[in-house]
Design an enzyme around this catalytic site. Sequence first.
Site, PDB file in Angstrom:
ATOM      1  N   TRP A 250     -12.039  10.330 -17.427  1.00 30.08           N
ATOM      2  CA  TRP A 250     -11.273   9.971 -16.512  1.00 30.08           C
ATOM      3  C   TRP A 250     -10.121  10.514 -16.283  1.00 30.08           C
ATOM      4  O   TRP A 250      -9.390  11.499 -16.718  1.00 30.08           O
ATOM      5  CB  TRP A 250     -11.075   8.659 -16.347  1.00 30.08           C
ATOM      6  CG  TRP A 250     -10.604   7.949 -15.067  1.00 30.08           C
ATOM      7  CD1 TRP A 250     -11.349   7.576 -13.980  1.00 30.08           C
ATOM      8  CD2 TRP A 250      -9.005   8.062 -14.429  1.00 30.08           C
ATOM      9  NE1 TRP A 250     -10.381   7.031 -13.100  1.00 30.08           N
ATOM     10  CE2 TRP A 250      -8.988   7.566 -13.430  1.00 30.08           C
ATOM     11  CE3 TRP A 250      -7.951   8.466 -14.911  1.00 30.08           C
ATOM     12  CZ2 TRP A 250      -7.991   7.043 -12.698  1.00 30.08           C
ATOM     13  CZ3 TRP A 250      -6.922   7.599 -14.491  1.00 30.08           C
ATOM     14  CH2 TRP A 250      -6.901   7.660 -12.710  1.00 30.08           C
TER      15      TRP A 250
ATOM     16  N   ASN B 106      -7.803  11.959 -25.516  1.00 32.42           N
ATOM     17  CA  ASN B 106      -8.005  11.093 -24.821  1.00 32.42           C
ATOM     18  C   ASN B 106      -5.889  10.503 -25.443  1.00 32.42           C
ATOM     19  O   ASN B 106      -5.983  10.722 -26.114  1.00 32.42           O
ATOM     20  CB  ASN B 106      -8.633   9.438 -25.415  1.00 32.42           C
ATOM     21  CG  ASN B 106      -8.188   8.299 -24.714  1.00 32.42           C
ATOM     22  OD1 ASN B 106      -7.648   8.857 -24.041  1.00 32.42           O
ATOM     23  ND2 ASN B 106      -8.086   6.784 -24.914  1.00 32.42           N
ATOM     24  N   GLY B 107      -5.775  10.940 -23.659  1.00 30.43           N
ATOM     25  CA  GLY B 107      -3.491  10.665 -23.715  1.00 30.43           C
ATOM     26  C   GLY B 107      -3.797  12.225 -23.288  1.00 30.43           C
ATOM     27  O   GLY B 107      -4.367  12.686 -22.418  1.00 30.43           O
TER      28      GLY B 107
ATOM     29  N   LYS C 275     -11.239   2.025 -16.458  1.00 29.95           N
ATOM     30  CA  LYS C 275     -11.052   0.278 -16.464  1.00 29.95           C
ATOM     31  C   LYS C 275      -9.090   0.317 -17.322  1.00 29.95           C
ATOM     32  O   LYS C 275      -8.622  -0.617 -17.246  1.00 29.95           O
ATOM     33  CB  LYS C 275     -11.602   0.233 -17.085  1.00 29.95           C
ATOM     34  CG  LYS C 275     -11.816  -0.983 -17.932  1.00 29.95           C
ATOM     35  CD  LYS C 275     -11.758  -2.323 -17.424  1.00 29.95           C
ATOM     36  CE  LYS C 275     -11.713  -3.643 -17.835  1.00 29.95           C
ATOM     37  NZ  LYS C 275     -10.908  -4.864 -16.864  1.00 29.95           N
TER      38      LYS C 275
ATOM     39  N   CYS D 234      -9.431   7.512 -21.931  1.00 33.41           N
ATOM     40  CA  CYS D 234     -11.008   8.381 -21.666  1.00 33.41           C
ATOM     41  C   CYS D 234     -12.167   7.641 -22.490  1.00 33.41           C
ATOM     42  O   CYS D 234     -10.817   6.649 -23.742  1.00 33.41           O
ATOM     43  CB  CYS D 234     -11.169  10.036 -22.553  1.00 33.41           C
ATOM     44  SG  CYS D 234     -10.164  10.844 -20.862  1.00 33.41           S
TER      45      CYS D 234
ATOM     46  N   ARG E 167     -14.387   3.096 -19.724  1.00 33.77           N
ATOM     47  CA  ARG E 167     -13.386   3.908 -19.796  1.00 33.77           C
ATOM     48  C   ARG E 167     -13.054   5.116 -18.991  1.00 33.77           C
ATOM     49  O   ARG E 167     -11.989   5.600 -19.033  1.00 33.77           O
ATOM     50  CB  ARG E 167     -13.154   4.649 -21.381  1.00 33.77           C
ATOM     51  CG  ARG E 167     -13.213   4.036 -22.529  1.00 33.77           C
ATOM     52  CD  ARG E 167     -11.939   3.303 -22.273  1.00 33.77           C
ATOM     53  NE  ARG E 167     -11.230   3.904 -23.362  1.00 33.77           N
ATOM     54  CZ  ARG E 167      -9.716   4.027 -23.152  1.00 33.77           C
ATOM     55  NH1 ARG E 167      -9.357   1.822 -23.639  1.00 33.77           N
ATOM     56  NH2 ARG E 167      -9.421   4.429 -24.247  1.00 33.77           N
TER      57      ARG E 167
ATOM     58  N   GLU F  85     -10.138  -3.151  -4.301  1.00 34.34           N
ATOM     59  CA  GLU F  85     -11.320  -1.819  -4.989  1.00 34.34           C
ATOM     60  C   GLU F  85     -12.550  -1.580  -5.064  1.00 34.34           C
ATOM     61  O   GLU F  85     -13.225  -1.158  -5.719  1.00 34.34           O
ATOM     62  CB  GLU F  85     -10.705  -2.239  -6.298  1.00 34.34           C
ATOM     63  CG  GLU F  85     -10.635  -3.627  -7.357  1.00 34.34           C
ATOM     64  CD  GLU F  85     -10.091  -3.627  -8.794  1.00 34.34           C
ATOM     65  OE1 GLU F  85      -9.251  -2.627  -9.036  1.00 34.34           O
ATOM     66  OE2 GLU F  85      -9.509  -4.731  -9.709  1.00 34.34           O
TER      67      GLU F  85
ATOM     68  N   HIS G 125       7.400 -12.617  10.700  1.00 35.13           N
ATOM     69  CA  HIS G 125       8.152 -11.005  10.501  1.00 35.13           C
ATOM     70  C   HIS G 125       7.671 -10.117  10.627  1.00 35.13           C
ATOM     71  O   HIS G 125       8.173  -8.510  10.433  1.00 35.13           O
ATOM     72  CB  HIS G 125       9.951 -10.891   9.209  1.00 35.13           C
ATOM     73  CG  HIS G 125       9.656 -12.598   9.127  1.00 35.13           C
ATOM     74  ND1 HIS G 125      10.912 -12.916  10.210  1.00 35.13           N
ATOM     75  CD2 HIS G 125       9.871 -13.720   8.932  1.00 35.13           C
ATOM     76  CE1 HIS G 125      11.655 -13.808   9.413  1.00 35.13           C
ATOM     77  NE2 HIS G 125      11.234 -14.757   8.897  1.00 35.13           N
TER      78      HIS G 125
HETATM   79  C1  AGP Z   1      -7.461  -5.059 -11.571  1.00 36.77           C
HETATM   80  O1  AGP Z   1      -8.580  -5.462 -10.655  1.00 36.77           O
HETATM   81  C2  AGP Z   1      -7.397  -3.622 -12.042  1.00 36.77           C
HETATM   82  N1  AGP Z   1      -8.141  -3.235 -12.233  1.00 36.77           N
HETATM   83  C3  AGP Z   1      -6.192  -3.117 -12.246  1.00 36.77           C
HETATM   84  O2  AGP Z   1      -5.144  -3.806 -11.291  1.00 36.77           O
HETATM   85  C4  AGP Z   1      -5.373  -3.390 -13.530  1.00 36.77           C
HETATM   86  O3  AGP Z   1      -5.100  -5.272 -13.703  1.00 36.77           O
HETATM   87  C5  AGP Z   1      -4.025  -2.713 -13.849  1.00 36.77           C
HETATM   88  O4  AGP Z   1      -4.763  -2.026 -14.681  1.00 36.77           O
HETATM   89  C6  AGP Z   1      -3.621  -3.507 -15.331  1.00 36.77           C
HETATM   90  O5  AGP Z   1      -4.050  -3.494 -16.276  1.00 36.77           O
HETATM   91  P1  AGP Z   1      -3.851  -4.354 -17.843  1.00 36.77           P
HETATM   92  O6  AGP Z   1      -3.518  -5.497 -17.286  1.00 36.77           O
HETATM   93  O7  AGP Z   1      -5.009  -3.451 -18.801  1.00 36.77           O
HETATM   94  O8  AGP Z   1      -2.578  -3.130 -17.920  1.00 36.77           O
END
Ligand code: AGP
Length: 626
Positions: free
Chosen positions: A88, A114-115, A621, A2, A35, A506, A522
Amino acid sequence: MCGIIGITRAPVGDGSGRSDVLEVLLEGLGRLEYRGYDSAGIALVGPDASDGLWRARAANGTRSLKDLTKRAEDAPELSSAGIGHTRWATHGGPTEENAHPHVDCSAGLALVHNGIIENHVELADELVAAGHRLRSETDTEVLAHLIEVAVSDHPEIGLVGAVRAALGRVRGAFSLAVVCSDEPDLIVAARRVSPLLMGVTGDSAFLASDIPAILGLTRDFFVLEDDQMAELRPGSLRVTNFEGEEIDPQRITVDWDLEAARKDGYDDFMSKEMHEQPKAVADTLLDRLLPDGTLSLDEMHITNAELRAVNKVFIVACGSSYHAGLMAKYSIEHWARIPVEIDIASEFIYRDPVLDPTTLVIGVSQSGETADTRIAMEEARRQGAKVLVITNVVDSSMARGSDAVLYTRAGPEIGVAATKTHLAQITALEILALYLAQARQALSPHDARVLFEQMGVLPDKVALALERSADVEAVAATYRDSPSFMFLGRQVGYPVALEGALKLKELSYLRAEGFPAGELKHGPIALVEPGTVVIGVATRTPIWEKMMSNITEVKSRGATVVLVANDGDEETARQADAVLWVPETEYLFAPIIDVVPMQLFAYHLARLHGLDVDRPRNLAKVVTVE
Ligand code: AGP
């Protein structure tokens, strides 16, 4: 995952004009939407205690902030402090009742968080039994009521003492900000694990979970560390530990400007950030290739002797960062001759990995805050392994909790889909692979120099790949109605295929799966039927011929084939229905270039479907929960 913002500011002019606390909050929330955008909310207090507390919230997906701005037209003209939040959803659905700020029973104090409060269920039971009315399903709301209890039990401790007392009751992770109508120019903040930065200028003091939210106000920030609290008043800041002892906060200065966090005339952040990739790669290489052709990563503070003692490398990450790690596995093993294991962080944590002090565990995370990766790093340290973190965010939780850090230099990334941070990660990992090889003398100085020189031209090649955006768009338009896509690659092309599939899912919400092409027979080849769209990574590697045999296999079952091929490679192009052209490079560096048309393809297809590429549904994000 968040976003938090808060500001306390002396009323403007003679005190009768409209204060701009509200404007600062709304603008900051606009820059925090990445966020989370399930809901947005603000609370305002002051300037007099009798003014009470005003709160507005909206929960309408990507329109939350717009709705909130409309509701804010009814906000009081004058206020001395305010807090804001973008959410979020984790505990409780994305509803208005669950949106922050949360208030106590009297709605005299408000809190953004946040948390996760891990013991919220038992605390909620206790509060309800004592007569409190909890209105949301969130873990956060208990905090507002715990502060209320502390103030009513001991009014003399004030808001600061009450927040401290309440935090003594909770387990979990938090960054939070609290305002109260009784102390209308005060914001109390606290942190454990989730980040919080603060700034003080003139007659203002402010805070945010992320730098872009308050970058328009200052470039000098104070960092709130774990288990610290802060009292922000107009023009002043006081930081203490949870025992109340005053602490000199750590200061950082950032060299990004506000423009870096804006769209720069692009239609969306994703496009802007894809076009910043040559710079992200160049900046990540900067200063690390010395004029004498050797590599320098002194910043990691790991000696060559320590690197020579490494018996195994373990790479741990999630999502695109995991794919970057997978790409680097090939380089580290090939050049440095160290065995590399790689795992998805959420699997690593619970699989009882075998680590010891000769294991180098590399956590890859653009945000440096991803819960799964952070916990995996903690577990690795607990087992005595050396932990190196590769991240884009200076002073992030992971950077602070590791033995060594290698920073990527991509600048802030706002689009939810990782693009420039991903390329910067691959670049940093490739540098690391060569550095390990150099330290262990696994590469001859001549070979090392040739490779370093090739790295130097990667930014130009990435720029060339980006110039083909319109061609990629035309290919995406051809296949816009396909309901599913199969991505294939071998060796370093395999993680490129995985990344291509992830980007497409995504952004376009379409079925897209990545497979190692050699694995087709396979099982996955059963999915292929006439018209299936297969996207293959067919740039020149030592096993290009094997990749092309796999392409022949899917073609003979009627697949339509789109191939990523090196410029001028007509032999590959002849096997394809459409080609995504990219410049050629040393094959172990190829993912840095080959992933670009994958990003562009997903981007254009999503836009052709009319989707919001910056804020894909259900995603955030930064994922700070397990
Ligand atoms: C990537 O497009 C994604 N949004 C997601 O997979 C991201 O790479 C993942 O959540 C890891 O995040 P980070 O690199 O901040 O740890």
